[in-house]
Scaffold this active site. Sequence first.
Site, mmCIF file in Angstrom:
data_model
loop_
_atom_site.group_PDB
_atom_site.id
_atom_site.type_symbol
_atom_site.label_atom_id
_atom_site.label_comp_id
_atom_site.label_asym_id
_atom_site.label_seq_id
_atom_site.Cartn_x
_atom_site.Cartn_y
_atom_site.Cartn_z
ATOM 1 N N HIS A 69 1.373 -1.281 0.391
ATOM 2 C CA HIS A 69 0.394 0.172 -0.386
ATOM 3 C C HIS A 69 0.770 1.324 -0.432
ATOM 4 O O HIS A 69 0.686 1.863 -0.307
ATOM 5 C CB HIS A 69 -0.826 0.311 1.095
ATOM 6 C CG HIS A 69 -2.121 0.047 0.505
ATOM 7 N ND1 HIS A 69 -3.195 0.121 1.451
ATOM 8 C CD2 HIS A 69 -2.756 -1.451 0.240
ATOM 9 C CE1 HIS A 69 -4.134 -0.195 1.489
ATOM 10 N NE2 HIS A 69 -4.016 -1.007 0.160
ATOM 11 N N SER A 70 2.147 1.252 0.207
ATOM 12 C CA SER A 70 3.290 2.146 0.678
ATOM 13 C C SER A 70 4.295 2.018 -0.629
ATOM 14 O O SER A 70 5.179 1.412 -0.708
ATOM 15 C CB SER A 70 3.807 2.315 1.350
ATOM 16 O OG SER A 70 4.605 3.482 2.232
#
Lengths: 132, 199
Positions: free
Chosen positions: A10-11
Amino acid sequence: MKYNLLLVSHSQKVTDGLKELIEEMNISEDTEIYSLGGTRDGGIGSDVTRITDIIEASDSDTHFLAFADLGSAVLNVEMALDLINDEQKQRYHLIDVPLIEGAFAAAITVGVTDDLNTIITEAKKTVADKWY
Amino acid sequence: MNLTVTEVQAWLAKFSTAIVENKDYLSDLDTPIGDGDHGNNMARGVIAYEESVAKTTPKDISATFQALSMAMLSKVGGASGPLYGSAFMKMTKATKSVETITSYEQLGDILAEGLEGIKTRGKVELQDKTMIDVWDPVVKAMQVGELDYDMVETAKESTKDMVARKGRASYLGERSVGHIDPGATSSALLFKMLLEVVH
């Protein structure tokens, strides 16, 4: 035959950091590491089309090892299978291991062998070997 | 019933508007049990869908579903992207040579394909406190022509008392009880807007 690594989280910071960590090692110059964390505009999230764009632009000699950590990152590495063709599917491998440890071990192993089973075994070992 | 590409696009346009109007509400629902981004994520998806439709003017139902699927896949970011994306991709395939949807049964069967897509992608079961808890009863009621607004609302509300077993909310266990699931809520909007077009 060459193996490239697709790192999905997600990052973007997670996969940028992991790519940096891997590239510190003496890995094969043929191996490309793609940091695909985050959305296209750098936000939190993941985007399956960032994965499929890379596969679609590749030649038939290039295999991809996909790694993911949580939630939609995992859904999206699986989702890619629905968007690519049968020939591309043969070259796209989901490696179900912890993202950081698994990708790190796999990156080193692809410089030593072309055998997918050996690469997966080494990546999975990182789980079994932790905390002696 | 007579749903052509025109009615289907009217449905998804209403859905897009409803998502944008409820953006903050959806994100608020997501705050205690997720990462507080469901509204923003969904809004990015539907806005991308509207832009895509304006640019490419899909000529049939299948191409319209495909436009929504790709917009969700490429713009949402969170888990709802691949979940809605998979649903509408299955529905794209299920409507390949369909010009007009003429019965509740046919519409229900098409939605059932979408439901299968979500189940496969998310490995979700009923009572996991997810969008499936709306999709599943809705599909069944639609297939027999008995779907109404209250039924959609009841299905959405039923997620409030469930313990989350999927996604980030699952880490909260019992603490997820008392909160309506955001994905169930956006799905409820999808089906409420469908009812407006069908009736």
